[in-house]
Structures are given as structure tokens and as C-alpha cells.
Write a protein that holds these residues in place. Structure first.
Motif, short mmCIF file in Angstrom:
data_model
loop_
_atom_site.label_atom_id
_atom_site.label_comp_id
_atom_site.label_asym_id
_atom_site.label_seq_id
_atom_site.Cartn_x
_atom_site.Cartn_y
_atom_site.Cartn_z
N ILE A 91 64.56 138.82 -68.11
CA ILE A 91 65.34 139.57 -68.17
C ILE A 91 66.84 138.69 -67.29
CG2 ILE A 91 66.05 141.77 -66.73
CD1 ILE A 91 62.48 142.34 -67.00
N GLU B 218 70.12 139.33 -69.38
CA GLU B 218 71.51 139.61 -69.21
C GLU B 218 72.69 139.06 -68.30
OE1 GLU B 218 73.04 143.30 -66.65
OE2 GLU B 218 71.48 142.99 -68.24
N PHE C 58 66.80 142.71 -57.73
CA PHE C 58 66.68 143.68 -58.65
C PHE C 58 66.43 145.29 -57.84
CE2 PHE C 58 65.71 139.60 -61.45
CZ PHE C 58 65.76 139.84 -62.11
N GLY D 205 63.38 146.99 -61.93
CA GLY D 205 63.41 146.27 -63.01
C GLY D 205 65.12 145.52 -63.51
N ARG D 206 66.02 146.00 -62.89
CA ARG D 206 67.02 145.36 -63.53
C ARG D 206 67.76 144.37 -62.43
NH1 ARG D 206 67.19 145.05 -68.48
NH2 ARG D 206 69.41 144.71 -68.29
N PRO D 207 68.76 143.46 -63.08
CA PRO D 207 69.53 143.07 -62.21
C PRO D 207 70.34 143.81 -61.55
CG PRO D 207 69.72 142.10 -64.31
CD PRO D 207 68.38 143.23 -64.44
N GLY E 207 74.45 145.07 -61.79
CA GLY E 207 74.17 146.23 -62.31
C GLY E 207 75.67 147.07 -63.44
#
Length: 90
Positions: free
Chosen positions: A13, A17, A67, A70-72, A85
Motif C-alpha cells: 500500500i 502511495e 498508518f 490501512g492508509r499511510p 495522508g
């Protein structure tokens, strides 16, 4: 999913990104990535144990990737931070 599988997923992920945002050049030439999901304590613990116990004969610096959901969020590089982000400001 076990912690090792989750860490591999987070690595993928993050790579996606960084590619999308053109930020791969922000990373050191050689480094050891430590994905830290702030909302997944078991996975974060596994990552920290690996980071501090695994042999690092090359002396590569650690790069922490934070994270959430689940998103950096951001990269913690040896001498600076890189936000990843999406800004919450309108």
C-alpha cells in the motif's frame, strides 16, 4: 491475516502511495521500512520487534511508515517527516 502478511500488505500500500504521489525520491538510497499501523497493536508490535531485533549488518536507517485505517499517514525518515495522508482541511 497474520501480522507478517499484514505488514507485507501495508508495504505494498505504501509503495503504491509513494508511486502515485511521486515521493519515492524522498526515501534514502537504502533503508529498512517499518510499517506501523497505529490502530493494529499486534501488527505494530511485530514490526517494532523486527526493526530492533533483526540483524542490520549494512547499518541501513529505519524508515517508519505510520498508518491509520490501512492508509499511510506519514513517513518518519532519519532526519525529517514526510506527510502522506490527505489533508482534512477544506
Amino acid at each position: 491475516m497474520n501480522p507478517a502478511e499484514r505488514l507485507a500488505e501495508l508495504d505494498a500500500i505504501l509503495t503504491e502511495e509513494l508511486l502515485e504521489k511521486g515521493l519515492l525520491g524522498e526515501l534514502p538510497e537504502a533503508y529498512r521500512l517499518v510499517p506501523l499501523p497505529l490502530d493494529e497493536p499486534e501488527v505494530a508490535q511485530k514490526a517494532l520487534l523486527w526493526a530492533h531485533e533483526a540483524p542490520n549488518p549494512e547499518g541501513w536507517p529505519l524508515v517508519y511508515a505510520l498508518f491509520l485505517g490501512g492508509r499511510p499517514l506519514r513517513l518518519l525518515l532519519p532526519e525529517r517527516e514526510v506527510p502522506l495522508g490527505v489533508s482534512q482541511a477544506a
